[in-house]
Design a protein around this motif. Structure first.
Motif, PDB file in Angstrom:
ATOM      1  N   MET A 182     -10.039  -1.936  -0.666  1.00 58.83           N
ATOM      2  CA  MET A 182      -8.770  -1.728   0.043  1.00 58.83           C
ATOM      3  C   MET A 182      -8.997  -1.545   1.542  1.00 58.83           C
ATOM      4  O   MET A 182     -10.047  -1.030   1.956  1.00 58.83           O
ATOM      5  N   TRP A 201      -3.538  -2.064  -5.282  1.00 60.01           N
ATOM      6  CA  TRP A 201      -3.163  -1.886  -3.876  1.00 60.01           C
ATOM      7  C   TRP A 201      -4.030  -2.730  -2.950  1.00 60.01           C
ATOM      8  O   TRP A 201      -5.226  -2.936  -3.207  1.00 60.01           O
ATOM      9  N   CYS A 219      -4.318   1.573   1.993  1.00 58.89           N
ATOM     10  CA  CYS A 219      -3.694   2.903   1.993  1.00 58.89           C
ATOM     11  C   CYS A 219      -3.722   3.437   3.419  1.00 58.89           C
ATOM     12  O   CYS A 219      -4.496   2.954   4.259  1.00 58.89           O
ATOM     13  N   GLY A 259       0.831  -1.209   0.000  1.00 64.66           N
ATOM     14  CA  GLY A 259       0.000   0.000   0.000  1.00 64.66           C
ATOM     15  C   GLY A 259       0.856   1.245   0.000  1.00 64.66           C
ATOM     16  O   GLY A 259       2.069   1.188  -0.190  1.00 64.66           O
TER      17      GLY A 259
END
Ligand code: SF4
Ligand code: SF4
Length: 407
Positions: free
Chosen positions: A194, A165, A168, A146
């Motif tokens: 995510m 990804w 985050c 990430g």
């Protein structure tokens, strides 16, 4: 604590994570930091966050130490590669290998590209960062990849779209909503399944400290028992899209309070009245906070020795809490002038070299802001008073102290 599940990988993560950056590594406090981490884990925290740059790798060593005796298996570890500083593909593996060695681990659960924005990501992309992440995953050195984001809101989705990804790390708190991050971005990352981790939920502690009287009144009117930290943390935890809030807890009281809050606050559990109160408090504070510094320290060290975040903190505090000139200036003189410890870190030392500007996570024009701090606190005669403190009062006080110690 009721864990939250990341759709992308199925990991079940505690809503409160331990941000290790602010933990002390000094002397006797080292043992206390290790103890705090273990108490957190014993009470349900299963996510620990560190980074290569925190204390030049020594923070990762602390984590390695704290996770001995069977604690490693109880948590997910996240660390970060100093991506903002990497110029060549060949620099990447050595960082990862070194981090694995320092941490004493075969793999890292969550590996973040540290402190990126769109421009940095484009550069990293050109030099092969995605190939590096793919390879590290394939070799089993990292499990999830990430980025920690310090760019502009308008660029966030572009960064999300650059790679597949897993997660985050964003800056999100009620004060910075719409400045650092907004719901549109969060929903976008969430739509990609995510994990969304939050840093600075208390804005470097500002939102947990004393509030202006009118804000305190507003909060107490709605719930007299709720602390300021609770208002801030609960606002972030109330968002169902958020996986985990990283808090930099440095003492047992903070840790206990945050664990209690994370246990109590479920997604979408704040009332309309509470949400309205926070919005109102935010607007009142906005009117008073002059410099939007998150006290993250990324701009440090300054070659001239200026303590940039502390300069901004004292400046903001003066206006936010309506401090009298004499009190604010005395505080500045003693804390930054070096009158007490001989270590001058005041704004007036800035040589306008601009080295710190590109490092600022809040995109502040630091040298310009420091001019304001200087003109507010460094009144005519500041250097004379400071010099008397530093070269006359301080040495005399030290001598007296030495003599008393010898008796
Ligand atoms: S611009 Fe000023 S504060 Fe920033 S690094 Fe240079 S001397 Fe330090
Ligand atoms: S000036 Fe910028 S980089 Fe430095 S502490 Fe404040 S927000 Fe962080």
């Amino acid at each position: 604590m009721e864990n939250r599940v990341i759709e992308k990988n199925g990991d079940s993560i505690s809503p409160l994570g331990f941000g290790a950056m602010r933990l002390s590594l000094n002397g006797r406090e080292y043992g206390e930091s290790r103890r705090l981490l273990r108490i957190g884990i014993n009470n349900g925290i299963n996510f620990i966050d560190t980074a290569y740059v925190y204390s030049n790798g020594n923070n990762e060593k602390l984590i390695a130490d704290a996770l001995k005796d069977g604690y490693r298996e109880k948590v997910k570890i996240s660390t970060k590669i100093p991506a903002f500083n990497i110029k060549r593909r060949e620099e990447m593996e050595p960082y990862l290998n070194k981090q694995l060695k320092t941490l004493g681990m075969d793999y890292i659960d969550y590996y973040f590209l540290h402190n990126v924005n769109l421009k940095i990501m484009e550069r990293l992309s050109d030099i092969g960062v995605f190939e590096f992440l793919d390879k590290a995953k394939k070799e089993g050195k990292i499990r999830n990849a990430g980025f920690s984001y310090h760019g502009e809101i308008k660029d966030f989705k572009k960064v999300v779209d650059m790679y597949d990804w897993d997660m985050c790390l964003i800056q999100f708190n009620y004060y910075d909503d719409g400045i650092q991050m907004d719901m549109d971005c969060i929903e976008y990352a969430h739509s990609k399944k995510m994990g969304i981790f939050v840093m600075e939920p208390l804005k470097g502690g500002i939102l947990a400290g004393d509030m202006p009287e009118k804000v305190e009144k507003e909060f107490r009117k709605v719930n007299p028992k709720k602390t300021n930290a609770e208002w801030a943390l609960s606002w972030v935890l109330n968002h169902p899209e958020i996986t985990c809030v990283l808090s930099g807890m440095t003492d047992i009281e903070q840790l206990r309070e945050n664990i209690r809050i994370a246990k109590e606050v479920k997604p979408n559990s704040l009332s309309d009245e509470e949400l309205k109160t926070i919005k109102h408090a935010r607007n009142m504070m906005k009117k008073s906070l002059k410099i939007n510094c998150a006290t993250c320290g990324y701009c440090m060290p300054c070659p001239e020795g200026v303590n940039i975040p502390k300069c901004f903190d004292l400046y903001n505090e003066k206006f936010l809490f309506n401090k009298k000139d004499l009190k604010a200036r005395t505080q500045y003189l003693t804390q930054l002038g070096g009158a007490l410890d001989g270590n001058s870190q005041n704004a007036g030392k800035c040589s306008q070299c601009n080295k710190c500007v590109r490092l600022c996570t809040q995109h502040l024009n630091i040298p310009e802001e420091l001019k304001k701090v200087k003109s507010e606190f460094e009144y005519p005669g500041f250097n004379i008073v400071n010099g008397i403190g530093k070269y006359v009062v301080l040495p005399v006080a030290n001598r007296i102290f030495d003599m008393r110690n010898k008796l």
